[in-house]
Design a protein around this motif. Structure first.
Motif, short mmCIF file in Angstrom:
data_model
loop_
_atom_site.label_atom_id
_atom_site.label_comp_id
_atom_site.label_asym_id
_atom_site.label_seq_id
_atom_site.Cartn_x
_atom_site.Cartn_y
_atom_site.Cartn_z
N LEU A 240 0.83 -1.21 0.00
CA LEU A 240 0.00 0.00 0.00
C LEU A 240 0.87 1.25 0.00
O LEU A 240 0.62 2.21 -0.76
N PHE A 241 1.91 1.25 0.82
CA PHE A 241 2.83 2.39 0.86
C PHE A 241 3.47 2.63 -0.50
O PHE A 241 3.49 3.76 -1.01
N TRP A 242 3.98 1.56 -1.12
CA TRP A 242 4.68 1.73 -2.39
C TRP A 242 3.72 2.07 -3.53
O TRP A 242 4.12 2.70 -4.52
N GLY A 243 2.48 1.68 -3.41
CA GLY A 243 1.51 2.09 -4.41
C GLY A 243 1.37 3.60 -4.49
O GLY A 243 1.37 4.20 -5.58
N TRP A 244 1.29 4.25 -3.33
CA TRP A 244 1.19 5.72 -3.32
C TRP A 244 2.50 6.37 -3.76
O TRP A 244 2.49 7.43 -4.42
N VAL A 245 3.64 5.76 -3.41
CA VAL A 245 4.93 6.30 -3.86
C VAL A 245 5.01 6.27 -5.38
O VAL A 245 5.47 7.23 -6.02
N PHE A 246 4.55 5.19 -5.99
CA PHE A 246 4.58 5.09 -7.45
C PHE A 246 3.73 6.18 -8.08
O PHE A 246 4.15 6.82 -9.06
N LEU A 247 2.54 6.39 -7.57
CA LEU A 247 1.66 7.40 -8.15
C LEU A 247 2.27 8.79 -8.04
O LEU A 247 2.25 9.57 -8.99
N ALA A 248 2.84 9.12 -6.87
CA ALA A 248 3.41 10.45 -6.66
C ALA A 248 4.65 10.66 -7.54
O ALA A 248 4.81 11.72 -8.16
N SER A 249 5.53 9.68 -7.60
CA SER A 249 6.77 9.83 -8.38
C SER A 249 6.48 9.87 -9.87
O SER A 249 7.17 10.57 -10.62
#
Length: 555
Positions: A240-249
């Motif tokens: 879940l954490f990395w999902g949001w990181v992917f979207l932001a980056s």
């Protein structure tokens, strides 16, 4: 570099007129690369930073996938089940099939490479967010050993992750050929290896450390907050954490990145794809490429068992996986430093003009990789001999295992960056994404099939003798009918103080250990490969750049 001889345009295949003049200009730049004065890497600092970010994100789903087998191991799955899951990584070995599409179809205003990089990363982020609430259930978390693992579902999920990461890799490889100045072009290999290694590090060993209750209690939690059953994160929360990181980056990449190609499409999509596949076929028919492909497809045949099974076996033998995660993380940091050193020391043209020879480095390191495989087999045996000893494993054994991992990673990363540097040197930039992807795909296929084959081979070569108290196989149905009555008898016996015979707890006798047998067979294969293929690699290094071009262009 040797001079590239001209070839008349009449010898080019039909349909080549659809190629843009920008592609022709790229090839001219490649042929004249040695006339460009040497400049520092600082002039490409933005390009290097962008490539590092993209390759780091690419390593995240691969790192998460590498942690899954350790979670599956708790369920006592067979090695063949691990082999089935290893098919999830195969898109990197098949991406050549759709590489020409990625290289040829794009939106000119948005950018040739961003057309694919941005959607692929958005899809990875969305898939991470979607799978996060379900992944722990699919792994059978929260239940006992008997809770089944949905191996098929997990394989399909991570196959999708690898497919998207492979598509992004095609575009980023092509971007690296054009966004860096000619003098710094080989730094693309360094960005690739360092970025992927860092992404793999934080999402694989980092997750295993945060997931382990032992590690968290020992290093991260205060004494009052100790929890003997749970770490700080679950795999679902981590995804879940990395999902949001992917979207932001990805939003940052879409809005702020520069240096992409924006030339308009010339010709129809069908013509462009036909040209791309035709030129790819011409490249595959080159004697140099065929010879290189043979070496790449076979070089890991002897190393697959050490890459796919050794970490699982050493934790099964008694090494706590959180301790192994710390060792691997330290080794991977060293590996990134080794990559930087090797790139600057051995893979750039020296002041006197002598050309680096990456394939020589790769070939000369191969015996060391075989030696480290033998060391790994020995350490699995030694760790197993100390299993269950009071006080845990001795400190000297931790030191020896750590040292062996450090040496193994240094040798492995040096060989990998050498191969990547060679690819960057010989790749034809006019079909940059397709050419680089073709070479990388062949290398990835040469790494994927030995890993999968080794896991199935371990299962096939493992033979045991049933223990004496096991009932014969034909009595299975009768035993199932008798189990409820046996349980009732135990309960009555406890009430009246009558002793009841304990169930059989003996283990089958191992006649042939599949892991050991596969390791020994692999070492013999490795020695034979080195003797037969090493001269071929030296001959490939000596070829002129013109031997790697599908067609030569007047310059």
């Amino acid at each position: 570099m040797a001079e590239i001889r001209n070839r008349s345009s009449s010898s080019q295949p039909s349909g080549s007129s659809a190629r843009s003049e920008a592609d022709i200009e790229l090839r001219k730049q490649a042929s004249a690369a040695d006339t460009v004065p040497v400049v520092g890497w600082r002039q490409d600092i933005f390009a290097i930073s962008l490539l590092l970010l993209l390759y780091t994100l690419q390593g995240v789903p691969m790192g998460i996938a590498s942690a899954v087998p350790f979670l599956m191991q708790k369920k006592n799955l067979r090695d063949s089940d691990q082999g089935k899951f290893s098919f999830a990584s195969w898109p990197f070995s098949l991406k050549l099939l759709w590489a020409p599409l990625v290289d040829s179809l794009y939106h000119s205003r948005f950018g040739r490479r961003k057309t694919w990089i941005v959607p692929a990363q958005l899809a990875i982020g969305a898939l991470l967010l979607w799978a996060a609430p379900h992944i722990d259930v699919w792994l059978g978390e929260g239940g006992g050993v008997d809770v089944p693992v949905e191996v098929g579902t997990l394989t399909m999920l991570f196959f999708a992750f690898f497919f998207l990461a492979a598509t992004q890799d095609i575009a980023v490889d092509g971007l690296a050929l054009t966004i860096l100045s000619p003098a710094n072009k080989e730094l693309g290999a360094t960005c690739n290896t360092i970025g992927q290694s860092f992404g793999y590090l934080i999402s694989s060993t980092g997750f295993l450390a945060l997931y382990s209750p032992e590690f968290c209690n020992a290093y991260l939690r205060p004494a009052a907050a100790f929890d003997e059953t749970h770490g700080l994160v679950t795999l679902g929360g981590f995804m879940l954490f990395w999902g949001w990181v992917f979207l932001a980056s990805t939003l940052w990449v879409a809005l702020l990145s520069r240096g992409d190609e924006h030339m308009p499409l010339r010709g129809s999509l069908g013509t462009l794809l036909r040209d791309a596949y035709e030129e790819m076929w011409l490249v595959l028919r080159l004697p140099a490429v065929r010879s290189m492909a043979l070496a790449l497809l076979t070089c890991r045949a002897a190393l697959g068992v050490f890459g796919s099974a050794t970490s699982l076996r050493i934790t099964q033998a008694g090494m706590p996986k959180e301790h192994l995660a710390i060792m691997v993380s330290v080794a991977q940091v060293l590996g990134m430093g080794v990559q930087l050193y090797v790139s600057g020391r051995f893979l750039t043209t020296g002041a006197a003009g002598e050309e680096a020879k990456p394939l020589h480095i790769f070939a000369r390191l191969y015996p060391a990789r075989l030696l480290m495989g033998l060391v790994a087999l020995t350490l699995v045996t030694v760790v197993g001999a100390h299993r269950g000893s009071s006080g845990g494993l001795p400190y000297w054994l931790y030191a020896v295992v750590t040292l062996s991992i450090l040496v193994q990673v240094a040798v492995q990363e040096t060989g990998f960056v050498a191969i990547m540097a060679f690819f960057n040197r010989v790749a034809d930039p006019s079909i940059g994404g397709t050419y680089m992807t073709m070479l990388n795909t062949i290398a990835n296929l040469g790494a994927a099939w030995p890993n999968t084959a080794a896991l199935f081979l371990i299962d096939a070569m493992h033979h045991t003798r049933p223990c004496s108290c096991e009932p014969p196989a034909t009595a299975g149905a009768l035993q199932a009918l008798a189990m409820p009555w046996q349980a009732l008898g135990k309960s009555i016996g406890k009430v009246f103080g009558v002793a009841v015979a304990a169930p059989c707890k003996c283990k089958p006798e191992v006649l042939i250990d599949g892991y050991t047998a596969t390791c020994m067979l692999s070492l013999l294969v490795g020695v034979a490969w080195f003797v037969l293929v090493r001269p071929r690699l030296f001959a490939l290094q000596a070829l002129p750049p013109s031997a790697w071009l599908a067609r030569r262009v007047s310059v």
